[in-house]
Design a protein around this motif. Structure first.
Motif, short mmCIF file in Angstrom:
data_model
loop_
_atom_site.label_atom_id
_atom_site.label_comp_id
_atom_site.label_asym_id
_atom_site.label_seq_id
_atom_site.Cartn_x
_atom_site.Cartn_y
_atom_site.Cartn_z
N LEU A 1 0.81 -1.21 0.00
CA LEU A 1 0.00 0.00 0.00
C LEU A 1 0.84 1.26 0.00
CD1 LEU A 1 -2.90 -1.08 2.26
CD2 LEU A 1 -3.05 -0.26 -0.07
N ALA A 2 1.88 1.28 0.82
CA ALA A 2 2.71 2.49 0.89
C ALA A 2 3.39 2.74 -0.45
CB ALA A 2 3.74 2.36 2.00
N GLY B 1 0.97 4.07 -2.89
CA GLY B 1 0.80 5.52 -2.69
C GLY B 1 1.95 6.28 -3.33
N LEU C 1 1.37 6.74 -7.06
CA LEU C 1 0.43 7.82 -7.34
C LEU C 1 1.15 9.16 -7.24
CD1 LEU C 1 -2.70 6.72 -5.28
CD2 LEU C 1 -2.13 6.19 -7.63
N PHE C 2 1.95 9.29 -6.18
CA PHE C 2 2.65 10.56 -5.95
C PHE C 2 3.65 10.84 -7.07
CE2 PHE C 2 6.29 12.83 -4.10
CZ PHE C 2 5.64 14.00 -3.74
N GLU D 1 2.03 11.79 -10.41
CA GLU D 1 1.42 13.11 -10.43
C GLU D 1 2.50 14.19 -10.39
OE1 GLU D 1 -1.86 12.84 -10.94
OE2 GLU D 1 -1.68 14.96 -11.46
N MET E 1 -6.77 -0.41 -0.60
CA MET E 1 -6.68 0.89 0.02
C MET E 1 -7.92 1.18 0.86
SD MET E 1 -5.52 4.32 -1.86
CE MET E 1 -5.41 3.91 -3.51
N ARG F 1 -4.66 17.85 -9.41
CA ARG F 1 -3.48 17.14 -8.90
C ARG F 1 -3.79 16.36 -7.63
NH1 ARG F 1 -1.43 17.74 -13.28
NH2 ARG F 1 -0.94 19.80 -14.05
N MET G 1 -3.95 13.33 -6.87
CA MET G 1 -3.09 12.18 -6.57
C MET G 1 -1.86 12.61 -5.78
SD MET G 1 -4.08 9.24 -7.95
CE MET G 1 -5.11 8.60 -9.24
N LEU G 2 -1.47 13.86 -6.00
CA LEU G 2 -0.31 14.40 -5.31
C LEU G 2 -0.57 14.44 -3.81
CD1 LEU G 2 2.30 15.37 -6.59
CD2 LEU G 2 1.45 17.69 -6.49
N GLY H 1 -1.56 10.24 -2.59
CA GLY H 1 -0.40 9.35 -2.46
C GLY H 1 0.24 9.47 -1.09
N PRO H 2 0.71 10.67 -0.72
CA PRO H 2 1.32 10.83 0.59
C PRO H 2 0.37 10.52 1.74
CG PRO H 2 1.88 12.68 -0.80
CD PRO H 2 0.88 11.87 -1.56
N LEU I 1 -1.89 8.32 1.81
CA LEU I 1 -1.91 6.86 1.93
C LEU I 1 -0.67 6.35 2.66
CD1 LEU I 1 -3.58 4.45 1.01
CD2 LEU I 1 -2.11 4.30 -0.97
N ILE I 2 0.49 6.90 2.27
CA ILE I 2 1.73 6.47 2.90
C ILE I 2 1.68 6.79 4.39
CG2 ILE I 2 4.22 6.83 2.98
CD1 ILE I 2 4.05 7.56 -0.02
N VAL J 1 -0.56 4.37 6.26
CA VAL J 1 0.08 3.07 6.45
C VAL J 1 1.14 3.16 7.56
CG1 VAL J 1 1.57 1.37 5.40
CG2 VAL J 1 -0.35 2.28 4.12
#
Lengths: 392, 306, 327
Positions: free
Chosen positions: B97-98, B101, B104-105, B108, C262, C295, C297-298, C301-302, C304-305, C308
């Motif tokens: 999962l990390a 992510g 995705l980052f 983008e 997710m 944007r 996803m910008l 993404g973080p 999500l990280i 976790v």
């Protein structure tokens, strides 16, 4: 950003122009412009969008005297995404007039929704065979072409150039199948190889090997946008360029592809319905305006979108901006009361174009730059082979 | 026919060495740190973009290649220090999962910096054109040079791992993490280095593939899953496995793509249907291979020697 | 208030909120809210199904989008044959009846899950992740290959499946239909989790060899969980296909499997309503962040990280902590 500035500007302009007596409590007509702005086909949609915005700008925020507000969204070449956007525009935003789609597979997912929902679709590019024939619809208009017709002209051209053994390739989706069918319909030689690629393919090594093994005397391929750039480059790297000539239709050799592949494009034969060197005044004015505003040469995608905007404008003028009375809109639309940059233009019985097709070639001009030079007329007043099976 | 087979073999080999460059890093990270790194494809993309941008701006591949390597290597080490380090003791789910992510980052971020349009970079001037290595089969010099560079790097990596102290630690780490720790080695530094090395190789693969395909957002994910196939088929943690696995996967995939359409057309007369079917079936091939390996030889075909 | 009472109050509030969604949407002048809520419910079913194997059973399946997609394709293919009145394989008639296509989707995904699970569960750990991914990829390419059903262009379903005389085209009606299925699903799901089977599944996750030592074969229980989970995802897929009136191989793509995971983690793995919260959070984030910035996803993404790395237990865990503080 540019688009937003422009919208603000046109709104201010429209407000200033409107005399108090004319101020009706009427918002501008919103027009859904769903197109492909990302990925390898991104510049196709960008050209369509930019030409339409240019047409609206030249009318001071109006098309055919009716204030129009384009709502631009990116389908990312994904049918599902296009469908979601269309559904939202149709149901939530109450938009009834749609245009913009580049790719036939996106159109295949979007158009049924729009038409079932009582909307109107005017196509600036995709013209798949199903919508020209069995599934033709009263509220579906194609201003660009029927997909096959475009490649029929290439088939005729290859025959006239004296080629006998052709290897033909295209991506495996509706427009790709239409392309190969169209080519085969008018090519008089034999097909020594036929191969479908994938729309998301980037490596054509296997196809190059197959072409070499078949050893044809001409290659016909339909790979629009970024696909075409990759294909022609790999064709060159595989050492096939110069050994086996290529005859294509306009989408496989537009100005962007030509500039990206450079000398690999030199000598490629193509067929088209419009080119920047057309001499009619409408065409020349459009090319000049497009270059002045965007500082680049318009591709034929931009040209088609320009014609689409003009066609929509002509219909809006006659119906006074009413898009809910689809019968009146249709009558107005079918008159095609606009000056196409392609010259003669009318709608056939299936509401697809009847137009001329020309041969062209990539040559080096006096200034040493590559350009697409229009040649002879190949097909005159050409419609398509599906019109007969359309019952409107 | 032989000409066709030979050309396809070369194509398969070229895909194989590209996959190897990606798989080598992935399998090391997998084997030594026990990390499933989905973002490995992002490093490939970063390398490709950095090189393409520098090549476009300066026109020099002598600058572009180091720039791509630097960007990928630096991004790899940064990711290791900021995120991966915290994931070593976590279960695979958290890692998946990390790093998802992270994909995705990265995608983008690249979109933000470079835009959504794919970049088309030219072939380095000296490597353009085709050469008749096998009589009657002119083959792209650039593709040949990818094979050459890839094989050279494989040899280099072999020497690094077999003959140097760092290599000894890596080998030890892949099979027994605690031994390495017991040797008093700064395991954190070792991990960062290994991650950086993997990133460098992935970046190099990206740099080389850029001119061949087009440089675009999402290119990493296209090849990532196939890289996992290579790692699993070859055997997790085994460089040798990654090499042979990559060549096998590359050739199997290319051959299926080359021959499946012919077979399918023998069965189905409609070309569009036959080609769609063969495109799908030939793409399924390598996953079938992976599933079979997992079922009958879960440690992979060429597991790390213990 | 006891813990149980709090839960009941929460469920009642949640239910009332859901029932009121169409009215709320009308009051707020935001009809799109109904569609959003429909999607949340559908994905909640899919994520909860995944949660059964992932959260309760400890099996990290990286291929659950396959069941979602196959469920959707069953609806699409049956409608396709219904529309053109050509029986499938010459014998199976197409259908546009929800009460036919939904059970069919559940049945077929169940059989598929039994096949995949029987093989995949012979492995564990990383191998299990990879083999579920491999099977999902094979199915993904299988549907790309099926040009009859649209190949990679996908398959348009012109009309939603019919249920009695309801106007399924109306989004509010469809929302209530989906709500009905979701409530039924979660009721069954809760029963399964609290049953002896559910408890055993948890025990297997915690210590498989100990369970085996008591004389219970973990494999059979894990397989049963996998099959139930696949069927749930198939149900969600069938509803999703109906909602969007479109199926495409995108529904089986590995990134879709990632999204489902997710949702589970974001909401809280191994909790009853976690996946619902996760689906709601992710889909609303996606919808509203997209409107706010391209944007998104910008940011996602973080986020999500960070979740976790630092937020164990997800949203459900957070709510749990809040409730504990209330006491």
């Amino acid at each position: 950003m540019k688009r937003r500035d422009f919208l603000v500007g046109s709104a201010v302009g429209a407000a200033a122009l409107a005399a108090p007596s004319l101020v009706r409590a009427q918002a501008p007509l919103r027009m859904g412009l769903i197109t492909t702005l990302t990925g390898p086909g991104g510049y196709l949609g960008a050209d369509i969008r930019d030409a339409m915005l240019l047409a609206i700008e030249q009318g001071n925020g109006r098309l055919g005297g009716i204030a129009v507000q384009p709502v631009v969204e990116d389908d990312a070449l994904r049918p599902g995404q296009g469908k979601t956007i269309a559904e939202r525009m149709l149901r939530t935003d109450g938009i009834r007039l749609f245009t913009g789609i580049v790719f036939s597979n996106v159109l295949g997912a979007v158009a049924p929704d729009v038409l079932d929902g009582g909307g109107i679709y005017v196509s600036p590019n995709a013209g798949p065979s199903n919508f020209a024939g069995r599934e033709c619809h009263r509220n579906f208009f194609a201003v660009a072409w029927q997909n096959d017709a475009l490649h029929e002209s290439a088939g005729r051209s290859a025959t006239e150039l004296g080629y006998n053994r052709a290897f033909i390739l295209s991506p495996n989706y509706q427009a790709g199948q239409d392309a190969l069918n169209g080519f085969k319909r008018m090519f008089r030689g034999t097909i020594v190889g036929e191969q479908f690629t994938r729309l998301d393919q980037t490596d054509y090594a296997a196809e190059m090997a197959a072409i070499r093994a078949a050893n044809p005397d001409v290659v016909f391929q339909f790979h629009p946008g970024g696909l075409g750039i990759a294909f022609i480059r790999q064709y060159q790297q595989a050492g096939l360029l110069g050994r086996i000539p290529m005859v294509v239709a306009a989408p496989s050799m537009d100005h962007t592809i030509m500039n990206s592949v450079g000398d690999a494009a030199l000598g490629v034969n193509l067929t088209t319905h419009w080119n920047v060197d057309f001499e009619n005044p409408g065409s020349q004015a459009f090319v000049a305006a497009f270059r002045a505003k965007y500082n680049r040469t318009p591709t034929f995608y931009a040209g088609q979108a320009w014609d689409t905007a003009l066609a929509i404008g002509a219909a809006l003028r006659q119906t006074n901006g009413n898009v809910t009375d689809t019968n009146a809109f249709r009558t107005a639309m079918l008159r095609a009361d606009f000056q196409s940059i392609r010259g003669p233009f009318r709608f056939g019985p299936n509401q697809f174009p009847v137009q001329d097709w020309w041969s062209a070639q990539v040559v080096r001009n006096a200034a040493g730059q590559l350009e697409i030079k229009t040649g002879r007329k190949i097909l005159e007043n050409h419609s398509d082979s599906y019109a007969a099976s359309c019952r409107i | 026919m032989t000409v066709f087979v030979l050309e396809q073999l070369l194509n398969g080999l070229q895909l194989g060495v590209t996959l190897f460059l990606l798989a080598a890093g992935l399998t090391l990270i997998f084997g030594i740190m026990g990390i499933i790194n989905l973002a490995h494809g992002s490093l490939y993309m970063i390398g490709a973009y950095a090189a393409a941008l520098v090549a476009r701006e300066t026109g020099s591949w002598l600058l572009a290649v180091p720039a791509g390597l630097l960007a990928a290597g630096a991004a790899g080490m940064l990711i290791e220090m900021v995120i991966m380090r915290r994931l070593y003791d976590r279960d695979h789910l958290d890692q998946v999962l990390a790093t998802y992510g992270l994909i995705l980052f990265c995608n983008e971020l690249v979109t933000l910096l470079v835009g959504r349009q794919p970049m088309f970079v030219g072939i380095p001037p000296g490597l353009a054109g085709a050469i008749e290595l096998i009589p009657g089969v002119p083959y792209s010099i650039y593709r040949l040079s990818i094979i050459g560079f890839g094989l050279a790097l494989a040899v280099g990596l072999y020497l690094l791992i077999q003959k140097t102290r760092l290599g000894m630690l890596i080998r030890a780490g892949a099979t027994n993490r605690d031994t390495v720790r017991a040797l008093g080695v700064d395991i954190r530094l070792l991990y960062t280095l290994v991650f950086g090395l993997g990133a460098l190789l992935a970046g190099f693969a990206g740099i080389m593939m850029g001119p061949l395909l087009s440089v675009q957002v999402g290119m990493g994910e296209q090849i990532l899953i196939m890289t996992f196939v290579v790692v699993v088929v070859g055997g997790v943690g085994s460089i040798r496995g990654a090499f042979f696995g990559a060549i096998i996967v590359g050739i199997v995939d290319t051959m299926l793509r080359g021959f499946m359409p012919g077979w399918m057309r023998g069965i189905i007369s409609d070309t569009a249907q036959a080609d769609a079917l063969s495109a799908g079936l030939s793409s399924m091939g390598v996953y079938l291979l992976m599933a079979l390996v997992l079922l009958f030889r879960p440690q992979g075909l060429f597991p790390a020697r213990t | 208030m006891t813990r149980q009472n709090v839960s009941i109050v929460l469920i009642v509030v949640l239910g009332a909120l859901l029932l009121a969604v169409p009215a709320l949407a009308a009051a707020l002048g935001n009809p799109a809210l109904v569609g959003l809520a429909t999607r949340v419910l559908i994905y909640a079913i899919a994520a909860a199904s995944l949660n059964l194997v992932l959260g309760y059973g400890g099996m990290v399946s990286f291929g659950h989008a396959a069941f979602l997609g196959v469920g959707g394709y069953v609806v699409g293919i049956l409608f396709h044959h219904f529309r053109f009145s050509e029986p499938l394989f010459g014998v199976i008639a197409g259908s546009d009846q929800l009460l036919v296509v939904l059970p069919a989707a559940v049945l077929i995904t169940g059989i598929l899950a039994a096949g995949i699970g029987a093989l995949a569960l012979r492995t564990s750990g990383v191998q299990f992740i990879m083999i579920t991914l491999a099977f999902a990829q094979m199915l993904y390419f299988f549907f790309i290959a099926l040009k009859t059903y649209g190949g990679d262009d996908g398959l348009v379903i012109r009309r939603r499946s019919a249920l009695f005389d309801l106007d399924m085209r109306d989004d509010r009606t469809f929302f209530y239909v989906v709500l009905g299925f979701a409530v039924t699903f979660f009721a069954i799901y809760a029963t399964v989790i609290r049953s002896r089977f559910g408890l055993l599944l948890g025990a297997i996750r915690q210590n498989e060899s100990r369970v085996a030592a008591v004389g219970i074969a973990p494999y059979r229980y894990k397989l049963a969980a996998f099959v139930i989970s696949g069927m749930g995802a198939g149900l969600a897929g069938a509803l999703l296909a109906n909602y969007q009136r479109f199926v495409s191989p995108d529904m089986l793509h590995w990134t879709k499997s990632g999204e489902l995971m997710m949702m589970v983690i974001l909401g809280g793995a191994g909790t009853l309503f976690g996946p619902l919260f996760g689906a709601a959070a992710l889909i609303s984030l996606e919808t509203y962040l997209t409107q706010w910035t391209e944007r998104w996803m910008l940011i996602l993404g973080p986020v999500l990280i960070l979740i976790v790395l630092f937020m164990r237990g997800g949203i459900a865990g957070l709510i749990d902590q809040l409730l504990r503080r209330l006491k």
